[in-house]
Design a protein around this motif. Structure first.
Motif, PDB file in Angstrom:
ATOM      1  N   THR A  28      34.013  19.405 -37.914  1.00 39.77           N
ATOM      2  CA  THR A  28      33.496  17.945 -37.083  1.00 39.77           C
ATOM      3  C   THR A  28      32.543  17.730 -36.884  1.00 39.77           C
ATOM      4  O   THR A  28      31.900  17.754 -35.938  1.00 39.77           O
ATOM      5  N   GLY A  29      31.620  19.274 -37.427  1.00 32.70           N
ATOM      6  CA  GLY A  29      30.608  18.766 -37.143  1.00 32.70           C
ATOM      7  C   GLY A  29      28.923  20.054 -36.375  1.00 32.70           C
ATOM      8  O   GLY A  29      28.447  19.785 -36.624  1.00 32.70           O
ATOM      9  N   VAL A  30      30.168  19.976 -35.699  1.00 32.76           N
ATOM     10  CA  VAL A  30      29.663  20.917 -34.630  1.00 32.76           C
ATOM     11  C   VAL A  30      29.232  22.579 -34.535  1.00 32.76           C
ATOM     12  O   VAL A  30      28.268  23.392 -34.429  1.00 32.76           O
ATOM     13  N   GLY A  31      30.550  22.963 -35.688  1.00 34.02           N
ATOM     14  CA  GLY A  31      29.839  24.271 -36.431  1.00 34.02           C
ATOM     15  C   GLY A  31      30.851  25.660 -35.472  1.00 34.02           C
ATOM     16  O   GLY A  31      31.139  25.565 -34.024  1.00 34.02           O
ATOM     17  N   THR A  32      31.679  26.955 -36.336  1.00 31.71           N
ATOM     18  CA  THR A  32      32.655  28.034 -35.907  1.00 31.71           C
ATOM     19  C   THR A  32      31.641  28.850 -35.852  1.00 31.71           C
ATOM     20  O   THR A  32      31.129  29.238 -36.753  1.00 31.71           O
TER      21      THR A  32
END
Length: 309
Positions: A28-32
């Motif tokens: 998603t490109g958000v990062g986890t």
């Protein structure tokens, strides 16, 4: 010494991921922050359900989604008509991307409900969960040497119930959603991909294997859905619910969920909600939302966070 509240293991998992998880770039490109290979276990006897109490879980929404899975439907129209927006973000993102129209979600959902042609064009998710569960495609050889798709595929849910009734000791009571040949047609490949069931001493237990798990937003719904699945199948097979064993592979928290995580970890779980089923329909496909009731559920306040699409 009193036993720990069933929700403690969920909070411990959340804390472990947030403090020790590997920080990584995701699809998603958000990062986890992520850990790999986790397990939670919940006793489902006497109506117990793994409903989180440190925040409100909208169990009716999760139940409506599960009942929708059992229909085999893959269009969000029926969900949107019930006010269930779990799946709306994926078709909405595709619509915005392909048309350039920056319509908001509420307006998109209303149009899906009001306009059947619009819903047919923009509301379908591809062959996601329910389609695989009740109509797994089967191809048979034709006279011209090619293979043709059979009109109706395998109804894994019906076969599961039949198998548990006729051979409760079997080791093949499995429902699978990961159809490799159709993954690229799905809005989102199945996260809770595999279920397996086991009977012992008149009790039905289930394992749910999840390849990818959003612990803050997805897992509370996933736990409810898996426990509900066990309870419904148990009733249909004249068994008692036993245990839910949840197994997660890539188990993660999104970096933009920090406020939710920190607020939830500051709360203390309490209470013991129970679920009852009002009737036993002739088929597992005949349950309605009104058949389910939850008692003694007094959650703490709602905690919101953005969904990563």
């Amino acid at each position: 010494m009193p036993s720990l509240h069933y929700e403690t293991q969920y909070l411990d998992l959340m804390r472990h991921i947030w403090t020790q998880g590997d920080e990584r770039v995701d699809r998603t490109g958000v990062g986890t922050r992520s850990v790999f290979g986790t397990q939670l276990r919940f006793d489902l006897s006497q109506g117990q359900m793994p409903l989180l109490t440190t925040k409100r879980v909208y169990w009716k929404t999760a139940t409506r989604e599960f009942l929708w899975f059992l229909t085999g439907d893959t269009n969000i129209r029926r969900l949107c008509a019930q006010g269930v927006e779990i799946w709306t973000d994926w078709p909405l993102a595709r619509y915005r991307r392909e048309t350039g129209d920056a319509i908001d979600r509420a307006a998109f959902s209303r149009r899906i409900v009001d306009d059947a042609d619009f819903a047919a064009q923009w509301g379908d998710l591809g062959p996601v969960y329910g389609k695989q569960w009740v109509d797994w495609p089967v191809y048979e050889p034709a006279q011209d040497g090619l293979f043709r798709k059979r009109a109706r595929g395998v109804n894994q849910i019906a076969e599961l119930v039949h198998g548990l009734r006729t051979n409760p000791g079997g080791r093949r009571h499995i429902v699978e959603g990961w159809n490799v040949a159709e993954l690229d047609q799905m809005a989102l490949p199945p996260c809770h991909k595999t279920y397996q069931f086991h009977v012992a001493d008149g009790r039905l237990s289930g394992v749910m294997y999840q390849r990818s798990c959003d612990v803050a937003l997805g897992l509370p719904f996933n736990l409810w859905g898996a426990a509900l699945f066990i309870a419904m199948v148990a009733q249909q097979c004249e068994l008692e619910p036993g245990e839910l064993v949840w197994m997660g592979a890539d188990t993660h928290l999104y970096l933009n969920h920090a406020d939710l995580v920190e607020a939830q970890l500051a709360r203390v779980p309490a209470g013991a909600p129970r679920m009852t089923i009002a009737r036993r329909p002739d088929s597992i496909f005949d349950y309605t939302i009104d058949d389910f009731a939850v008692h003694d559920y007094h959650p703490q306040g709602h905690l919101a966070a953005p969904v990563a699409v």
